[in-house]
Design a protein around this motif. Structure first.
Motif, PDB file in Angstrom:
ATOM      1  N   TRP A 127       0.807  -1.133   0.009  1.00 45.35           N
ATOM      2  CA  TRP A 127       0.019  -0.037   0.015  1.00 45.35           C
ATOM      3  C   TRP A 127       0.767   1.238  -0.019  1.00 45.35           C
ATOM      4  O   TRP A 127       0.442   2.323  -0.799  1.00 45.35           O
ATOM      5  CB  TRP A 127      -1.107  -0.059   1.183  1.00 45.35           C
TER       6      TRP A 127
ATOM      7  N   THR B 205       1.653   2.265  -3.288  1.00 46.69           N
ATOM      8  CA  THR B 205       0.492   2.523  -4.565  1.00 46.69           C
ATOM      9  C   THR B 205       0.022   3.862  -4.715  1.00 46.69           C
ATOM     10  O   THR B 205      -0.094   4.665  -3.666  1.00 46.69           O
ATOM     11  CB  THR B 205      -0.615   1.682  -4.262  1.00 46.69           C
TER      12      THR B 205
ATOM     13  N   TYR C 198      -3.129   4.675  -5.059  1.00 42.79           N
ATOM     14  CA  TYR C 198      -4.313   4.395  -4.239  1.00 42.79           C
ATOM     15  C   TYR C 198      -4.292   5.022  -3.087  1.00 42.79           C
ATOM     16  O   TYR C 198      -5.053   5.779  -2.382  1.00 42.79           O
ATOM     17  CB  TYR C 198      -4.967   3.168  -4.369  1.00 42.79           C
TER      18      TYR C 198
ATOM     19  N   ASP D  43     -10.698  -0.468  -9.385  1.00 45.07           N
ATOM     20  CA  ASP D  43      -9.633  -0.598  -8.554  1.00 45.07           C
ATOM     21  C   ASP D  43      -9.312  -1.924  -7.553  1.00 45.07           C
ATOM     22  O   ASP D  43      -8.451  -2.195  -7.544  1.00 45.07           O
ATOM     23  CB  ASP D  43      -9.865   0.493  -7.371  1.00 45.07           C
TER      24      ASP D  43
ATOM     25  N   LEU E  87      -5.858  -3.658  -8.360  1.00 46.16           N
ATOM     26  CA  LEU E  87      -5.121  -3.692  -6.967  1.00 46.16           C
ATOM     27  C   LEU E  87      -4.968  -5.002  -6.526  1.00 46.16           C
ATOM     28  O   LEU E  87      -3.605  -5.495  -6.083  1.00 46.16           O
ATOM     29  CB  LEU E  87      -5.837  -2.676  -5.879  1.00 46.16           C
TER      30      LEU E  87
ATOM     31  N   GLN F 119      -2.151  -6.448  -8.918  1.00 46.13           N
ATOM     32  CA  GLN F 119      -0.840  -5.779  -8.440  1.00 46.13           C
ATOM     33  C   GLN F 119      -0.301  -6.525  -7.379  1.00 46.13           C
ATOM     34  O   GLN F 119       0.844  -6.712  -7.002  1.00 46.13           O
ATOM     35  CB  GLN F 119      -1.048  -4.384  -8.321  1.00 46.13           C
ATOM     36  N   TYR F 120      -1.134  -6.771  -6.219  1.00 42.45           N
ATOM     37  CA  TYR F 120      -0.780  -7.347  -5.057  1.00 42.45           C
ATOM     38  C   TYR F 120      -0.388  -8.844  -5.161  1.00 42.45           C
ATOM     39  O   TYR F 120       0.775  -9.127  -4.358  1.00 42.45           O
ATOM     40  CB  TYR F 120      -1.795  -7.228  -4.102  1.00 42.45           C
TER      41      TYR F 120
END
Length: 349
Positions: free
Chosen positions: A118, A121, A123, A170, A174, A177-178
């Motif tokens: 996080w 990111t 976001y 998202d 996300l 990506q994680y």
């Protein structure tokens, strides 16, 4: 329902539940009931437009295939073969794919992995307010929004991970990506472990080769010394030819002089020309050491997992549940309106 009170006139009624009267009162107050129900439902509807939305994407993973591990598999298997030759490998050793996936699952469920993900990111950066406490609380909330569930062999379930975000795109992006971020960290740890194991095997192999060379050199020096001493005795005794019928290889060192000067001289020159004698294990170890000296070829992009369920954009929102809130708060408003209608009914004495 009637109740007779002793001492009173039996024809008089003290308590009576008038169902018809109750419904008449509610019907007269129908505007209050409908109005309150609509009001509460409208407030709930407005709330759903301004409340924080939650969309969740899910993924199911399993151990990777050999092709996904790339060069890591072959190099790890090479080290295992070395251990197998040295009888250092356990009998029930897990496969390379199992070990790689175990590291991936460890990273996927780790708090530090979620936190570091996080922090890098956009976001999270776009939602920072500049206050350290508020940003820390936001980060903790985001960390909790990634939920890992371990698989259960008994129930035939696989490992799964869930990510909650404010929009469906998202949540999908996300989560992808994680999973890739966790795989990258797992690959990095596995490469570090491979490098350390490679260095350890190199040191061990060098020590083993040196030990074999020292043993072969000691045997060679002992043979040369024995032949030189036997040649000196043969020269002192003037033994020009062999005086024994026993084969040279079967003669003890103390009687080798009986072979005579010419044979001993030829034997000494042959030993000096050939040098120490090494067995096939030494040659194999030298070849292994040459390979180890090159060092491992690290691949930073190999994949430590495979999808059984690829993340996709969710089609249903987790929160707020609009229909549920409209029904629930509409019923609450109707009940409150009924209470108001009953409270406003005329009271007869």
């Amino acid at each position: 329902m009637k109740q007779n009170v002793p001492g009173n006139n039996p024809g008089m009624v003290d308590n009576e539940l008038d169902i018809r009267g109750l419904f008449r009162t509610l019907w007269k107050g129908k505007l209050w009931i409908v109005g309150m129900a609509v009001l509460f439902a409208a407030v709930a509807l407005i709330y759903t437009f301004f409340a924080k939305q939650e969309w969740s994407a899910n993924a199911i993973t399993d151990r990777p295939t050999v092709n996904m591990l790339g060069g890591y598999y072959s190099q790890q298997q090479f080290l295992r073969n070395l251990d197998l030759r040295a009888n250092m490998s356990p009998v029930d050793q897990p496969s390379v794919m199992d070990e790689a996936y175990k590291e991936f699952v460890m990273q996927l469920s780790a708090y530090d992995t979620r936190r570091d993900f996080w922090l890098q990111t956009d976001y999270y950066k776009q939602r920072q307010v500049g206050n350290s406490k508020a940003d820390a609380a936001l980060l903790d909330e985001l960390v909790d929004n990634i939920q890992f569930t371990a698989g259960d062999i008994a129930r035939n379930t696989s490992d799964s991970v869930k990510l909650i975000a404010e929009t469906a795109p998202d949540a999908n992006n996300l989560l992808r990506q994680y999973v890739a971020f966790a795989s990258q960290r797992a690959a990095s740890h596995l490469n570090e472990e491979l490098t350390g194991a490679w260095s350890a095997r190199t040191v061990q192999m060098k020590a083993q080769v040196k030990r074999q060379e020292a043993v072969a050199k000691a045997i060679y020096d002992r043979k040369v010394h024995s032949v030189e001493q036997a040649l000196k005795i043969a020269q002192q005794q003037n033994i020009a030819k062999s005086e024994t019928e026993v084969p040279a290889d079967e003669l003890p060192d103390s009687e080798m002089f009986m072979l005579g000067r010419p044979m001993l001289q030829a034997r000494l020159e042959s030993l000096q020309a050939v040098g120490p004698n090494y067995d096939i294990d030494y040659d194999q170890n030298r070849a292994m050491l040459s390979t180890l000296n090159v060092g491992p070829t690290l691949d930073a992009r190999f994949q430590t997992y495979r999808y059984l369920r690829t993340p996709e954009e969710p089609v249903k929102r987790d929160s707020p549940r609009r229909v549920f809130l409209l029904i629930m708060w509409g019923m609450v408003g109707a009940l409150i309106g009924a209470g108001v209608a009953l409270a406003r009914r005329p009271k007869f004495l």
